[in-house]
Each structure stands twice: as structure tokens, then as C-alpha cells.
Design a protein around this motif. Sequence first.
Motif, PDB file in Angstrom:
ATOM      1  N   TYR A 139       6.305   1.995  -7.654  1.00  0.00           N
ATOM      2  CA  TYR A 139       5.985   1.895  -9.077  1.00  0.00           C
ATOM      3  C   TYR A 139       6.586   0.621  -9.676  1.00  0.00           C
ATOM      4  CZ  TYR A 139       6.380   2.503 -14.046  1.00  0.00           C
ATOM      5  OH  TYR A 139       6.352   2.285 -15.383  1.00  0.00           O
ATOM      6  N   ARG A 140       7.852   0.381  -9.364  1.00  0.00           N
ATOM      7  CA  ARG A 140       8.514  -0.811  -9.930  1.00  0.00           C
ATOM      8  C   ARG A 140       7.865  -2.103  -9.440  1.00  0.00           C
ATOM      9  NH1 ARG A 140      14.781   0.387 -10.926  1.00  0.00           N
ATOM     10  NH2 ARG A 140      14.569   2.554 -11.533  1.00  0.00           N
ATOM     11  N   LEU A 141       7.457  -2.116  -8.176  1.00  0.00           N
ATOM     12  CA  LEU A 141       6.749  -3.296  -7.665  1.00  0.00           C
ATOM     13  C   LEU A 141       5.410  -3.453  -8.375  1.00  0.00           C
ATOM     14  CD1 LEU A 141       6.733  -5.637  -5.690  1.00  0.00           C
ATOM     15  CD2 LEU A 141       5.768  -4.103  -3.964  1.00  0.00           C
ATOM     16  N   GLY A 142       4.755  -2.353  -8.666  1.00  0.00           N
ATOM     17  CA  GLY A 142       3.506  -2.399  -9.424  1.00  0.00           C
ATOM     18  C   GLY A 142       3.722  -2.973 -10.818  1.00  0.00           C
ATOM     19  N   GLU A 143       4.824  -2.607 -11.451  1.00  0.00           N
ATOM     20  CA  GLU A 143       5.136  -3.166 -12.770  1.00  0.00           C
ATOM     21  C   GLU A 143       5.338  -4.677 -12.688  1.00  0.00           C
ATOM     22  OE1 GLU A 143       5.343  -2.173 -15.870  1.00  0.00           O
ATOM     23  OE2 GLU A 143       4.951  -0.043 -15.603  1.00  0.00           O
ATOM     24  N   GLN A 144       5.970  -5.135 -11.610  1.00  0.00           N
ATOM     25  CA  GLN A 144       6.185  -6.578 -11.446  1.00  0.00           C
ATOM     26  C   GLN A 144       4.853  -7.304 -11.285  1.00  0.00           C
ATOM     27  OE1 GLN A 144       9.049  -8.265 -11.831  1.00  0.00           O
ATOM     28  NE2 GLN A 144       9.866  -6.272 -12.443  1.00  0.00           N
ATOM     29  N   TYR A 145       3.974  -6.722 -10.467  1.00  0.00           N
ATOM     30  CA  TYR A 145       2.663  -7.346 -10.282  1.00  0.00           C
ATOM     31  C   TYR A 145       1.858  -7.323 -11.577  1.00  0.00           C
ATOM     32  CZ  TYR A 145       3.021  -7.992  -5.245  1.00  0.00           C
ATOM     33  OH  TYR A 145       3.386  -8.429  -4.005  1.00  0.00           O
ATOM     34  N   PHE A 146       2.004  -6.255 -12.353  1.00  0.00           N
ATOM     35  CA  PHE A 146       1.304  -6.176 -13.627  1.00  0.00           C
ATOM     36  C   PHE A 146       1.781  -7.284 -14.561  1.00  0.00           C
ATOM     37  CE2 PHE A 146       0.661  -4.674 -17.946  1.00  0.00           C
ATOM     38  CZ  PHE A 146      -0.671  -4.287 -17.896  1.00  0.00           C
ATOM     39  N   SER A 147       3.082  -7.547 -14.566  1.00  0.00           N
ATOM     40  CA  SER A 147       3.618  -8.594 -15.454  1.00  0.00           C
ATOM     41  C   SER A 147       3.137  -9.976 -15.032  1.00  0.00           C
ATOM     42  CB  SER A 147       5.146  -8.545 -15.479  1.00  0.00           C
ATOM     43  OG  SER A 147       5.659  -8.913 -14.220  1.00  0.00           O
ATOM     44  N   GLN A 148       2.730 -10.113 -13.762  1.00  0.00           N
ATOM     45  CA  GLN A 148       2.203 -11.396 -13.300  1.00  0.00           C
ATOM     46  C   GLN A 148       0.687 -11.475 -13.388  1.00  0.00           C
ATOM     47  OE1 GLN A 148       3.756 -12.273  -9.407  1.00  0.00           O
ATOM     48  NE2 GLN A 148       5.554 -13.226 -10.333  1.00  0.00           N
ATOM     49  N   GLY A 149       0.071 -10.426 -13.898  1.00  0.00           N
ATOM     50  CA  GLY A 149      -1.373 -10.436 -14.067  1.00  0.00           C
ATOM     51  C   GLY A 149      -2.149 -10.034 -12.827  1.00  0.00           C
ATOM     52  N   LYS A 150      -1.480  -9.480 -11.833  1.00  0.00           N
ATOM     53  CA  LYS A 150      -2.151  -9.008 -10.607  1.00  0.00           C
ATOM     54  C   LYS A 150      -2.425  -7.511 -10.780  1.00  0.00           C
ATOM     55  CE  LYS A 150       0.081 -12.549  -7.865  1.00  0.00           C
ATOM     56  NZ  LYS A 150       1.036 -12.871  -6.811  1.00  0.00           N
ATOM     57  N   TYR A 151      -3.496  -7.222 -11.490  1.00  0.00           N
ATOM     58  CA  TYR A 151      -3.747  -5.854 -11.933  1.00  0.00           C
ATOM     59  C   TYR A 151      -4.222  -4.932 -10.812  1.00  0.00           C
ATOM     60  CZ  TYR A 151      -3.389  -8.399 -16.259  1.00  0.00           C
ATOM     61  OH  TYR A 151      -2.939  -9.209 -17.255  1.00  0.00           O
ATOM     62  N   ASN A 152      -5.016  -5.455  -9.886  1.00  0.00           N
ATOM     63  CA  ASN A 152      -5.476  -4.599  -8.780  1.00  0.00           C
ATOM     64  C   ASN A 152      -4.308  -4.154  -7.902  1.00  0.00           C
ATOM     65  OD1 ASN A 152      -8.154  -4.592  -9.518  1.00  0.00           O
ATOM     66  ND2 ASN A 152      -8.646  -6.414  -8.309  1.00  0.00           N
ATOM     67  N   GLN A 153      -3.410  -5.070  -7.619  1.00  0.00           N
ATOM     68  CA  GLN A 153      -2.229  -4.724  -6.822  1.00  0.00           C
ATOM     69  C   GLN A 153      -1.343  -3.739  -7.578  1.00  0.00           C
ATOM     70  OE1 GLN A 153      -1.040  -8.826  -6.109  1.00  0.00           O
ATOM     71  NE2 GLN A 153      -1.198  -8.426  -3.897  1.00  0.00           N
ATOM     72  N   ALA A 154      -1.202  -3.961  -8.889  1.00  0.00           N
ATOM     73  CA  ALA A 154      -0.393  -3.051  -9.697  1.00  0.00           C
ATOM     74  C   ALA A 154      -0.973  -1.641  -9.670  1.00  0.00           C
ATOM     75  CB  ALA A 154      -0.312  -3.566 -11.133  1.00  0.00           C
ATOM     76  N   ARG A 155      -2.285  -1.550  -9.804  1.00  0.00           N
ATOM     77  CA  ARG A 155      -2.932  -0.230  -9.804  1.00  0.00           C
ATOM     78  C   ARG A 155      -2.782   0.461  -8.444  1.00  0.00           C
ATOM     79  NH1 ARG A 155      -8.019  -1.424 -11.384  1.00  0.00           N
ATOM     80  NH2 ARG A 155      -8.625  -1.694  -9.238  1.00  0.00           N
ATOM     81  N   SER A 156      -2.983  -0.275  -7.363  1.00  0.00           N
ATOM     82  CA  SER A 156      -2.887   0.359  -6.046  1.00  0.00           C
ATOM     83  C   SER A 156      -1.451   0.786  -5.733  1.00  0.00           C
ATOM     84  CB  SER A 156      -3.428  -0.566  -4.961  1.00  0.00           C
ATOM     85  OG  SER A 156      -2.589  -1.679  -4.792  1.00  0.00           O
TER      86      SER A 156
END
Length: 152
Positions: free
Chosen positions: A107-124
Motif C-alpha cells: 500500500y505504501r509503495l502504491g502511495e509513492q507511485y501515486f505521488s509520482q503520477g504512476k497511477y496504474n502501478q499505484a492501483r495494482s
Amino acid sequence: MKIIKRLCLVSLPWLLTACGTIPTYNSNGTAVQESNKPSTTQTGQGKTTQKAKPKPAPIDHTAQAPAAVLSLMKRAEQQSSSGDHRSAIVSLERAIRIAPRYPDTYYRLGEQYFSQGKYNQARSLAEKSITLGADWLLRRQAESLIKRASAY
């Protein structure tokens, strides 16, 4: 190849039996074997009475992270708060390599990817966190992340 499969099938019950027993230790620190029969005591009149077997402690079903993983997660949080998201991602990926079944890290890694605009990675990663058995709070947070990431 068939020999390896047969060997695995033969050794599987033994392995499962070994994993199912919980070792107990006495006050000296030496292992004590328990039998499945309840213990009995001899009374003075030739009668035997059964002692009640102590109940096992309840099992905690939540995943416990090793200390190294908790340390890496704390480091990632500090790196993220200082704006170093790339280092935070590296720390969290390292934590996942140590404990790949701990849902909070995903989950925390997903939040990091979300903050960088990598939404597909964040969702997965949020979906992976849910499938690994996130508790109710983490599950709600992951569902929120999925919803936010899906909006883009």
C-alpha cells in the motif's frame, strides 16, 4: 522428474505434520514433548484423575513484519516527507523483498507511485495489498487509493 514428484508427495505429509506441532519449553529452556493424551495423576485411593490440558494461546492472524521491514518503512516515510520519493520507493521495494507477504508495504509503495503520477502501478499495488489480507483500515485506505488512481 517422476522420482522428484513422488519424493515431494511422500515428504509433504511429514512436512505438514512437523509444521503443525508447537514446541513447548520448560523453565530450563529445554524442549518438552507433549502427548495428545490428557495427563493423569494417581490419587491415594488408587483412582486416577485427569488434569485439564491448558488451552493454547489464541493465534494472532495479522501478519507481523520483521524489524528490518519496519525500519525500512520508517526510513521510507522520512524520505518521502523530505521529498525524496525515489529513495522512498527503493526502501519500500527492498522491504517487499524481505517480507513479500506484508500488505502494508504494498500500500505504501502504491502511495509513492501515486505521488509520482504512476497511477496504474499505484492501483495494482493497492489491489495486491488487499489480496494479501489487509486489515479493515488498510483495506479502506487501499480501496481509496484504487478509487483515486482509477480517476486518472
